[in-house]
Design a protein around this motif. Structure first.
Motif, PDB file in Angstrom:
ATOM      1  N   TRP A  52      -9.184  85.444  50.683  1.00  0.00           N
ATOM      2  CA  TRP A  52      -9.410  86.781  51.244  1.00  0.00           C
ATOM      3  C   TRP A  52      -9.138  86.827  52.736  1.00  0.00           C
ATOM      4  CZ3 TRP A  52      -8.892  90.112  47.804  1.00  0.00           C
ATOM      5  CH2 TRP A  52      -9.333  89.872  46.517  1.00  0.00           C
TER       6      TRP A  52
ATOM      7  N   GLY B 210      -6.577  89.453  54.291  1.00  0.00           N
ATOM      8  CA  GLY B 210      -6.930  90.249  55.469  1.00  0.00           C
ATOM      9  C   GLY B 210      -5.895  90.135  56.576  1.00  0.00           C
TER      10      GLY B 210
ATOM     11  N   THR C 257      -2.851  92.178  55.479  1.00  0.00           N
ATOM     12  CA  THR C 257      -3.152  93.611  55.535  1.00  0.00           C
ATOM     13  C   THR C 257      -3.221  94.085  56.978  1.00  0.00           C
ATOM     14  OG1 THR C 257      -4.406  93.344  53.490  1.00  0.00           O
ATOM     15  CG2 THR C 257      -4.756  95.375  54.711  1.00  0.00           C
TER      16      THR C 257
ATOM     17  N   PHE D 134      -9.148  97.917  57.199  1.00  0.00           N
ATOM     18  CA  PHE D 134      -9.476  97.000  56.109  1.00  0.00           C
ATOM     19  C   PHE D 134      -9.078  95.567  56.437  1.00  0.00           C
ATOM     20  CE2 PHE D 134      -9.538 100.646  52.964  1.00  0.00           C
ATOM     21  CZ  PHE D 134     -10.907 100.578  52.783  1.00  0.00           C
TER      22      PHE D 134
ATOM     23  N   TYR E  37     -11.606  92.301  56.681  1.00  0.00           N
ATOM     24  CA  TYR E  37     -11.447  91.087  55.886  1.00  0.00           C
ATOM     25  C   TYR E  37     -11.244  89.857  56.759  1.00  0.00           C
ATOM     26  CZ  TYR E  37     -11.535  92.949  51.177  1.00  0.00           C
ATOM     27  OH  TYR E  37     -11.946  93.487  50.003  1.00  0.00           O
TER      28      TYR E  37
ATOM     29  N   ARG F 202     -14.721  89.124  58.219  1.00  0.00           N
ATOM     30  CA  ARG F 202     -15.699  88.755  57.194  1.00  0.00           C
ATOM     31  C   ARG F 202     -15.436  87.373  56.604  1.00  0.00           C
ATOM     32  NH1 ARG F 202     -18.731  87.035  54.064  1.00  0.00           N
ATOM     33  NH2 ARG F 202     -19.833  88.042  52.371  1.00  0.00           N
ATOM     34  N   PHE F 203     -14.164  87.017  56.409  1.00  0.00           N
ATOM     35  CA  PHE F 203     -13.825  85.773  55.728  1.00  0.00           C
ATOM     36  C   PHE F 203     -13.148  84.751  56.639  1.00  0.00           C
ATOM     37  CE2 PHE F 203     -13.916  88.999  52.355  1.00  0.00           C
ATOM     38  CZ  PHE F 203     -14.867  88.414  51.525  1.00  0.00           C
TER      39      PHE F 203
END
Length: 80
Positions: A14, A18, A21, A62, A66, A69-70
């Protein structure tokens, strides 16, 4: 465990999703803003909604979420 690194670090898929993205969003966002401000968007059915700008903004948000967060942390180790 990440193969071939020799460190046993855990990298989440992920995080890479991320990053990709976020990169797509950072490419689309300025191009969409330029097209919106200079009215050089291609004449599609709903071009007045400026989809390139909004998709770039959405992908940037987004992707940034990500990535944060990851993201790999220094203290994370493989738990086998």
């Amino acid at each position: 465990m990440a193969e071939g690194t020799g460190r046993g670090d855990v990298l989440s898929i992920w995080f890479f999703v991320g990053v990709m993205t976020l990169l797509y969003g950072l490419v689309l966002l300025p191009f969409g803003a330029y097209a919106w401000l200079t009215e050089h968007e291609s004449p599609t059915v709903l071009h007045q909604l400026h989809p390139t700008f909004w998709w770039g903004l959405l992908l940037t948000i987004f992707g940034g979420f990500y990535v944060l967060r990851f993201r790999p942390r220094r203290g994370d180790r493989a738990r086998v």
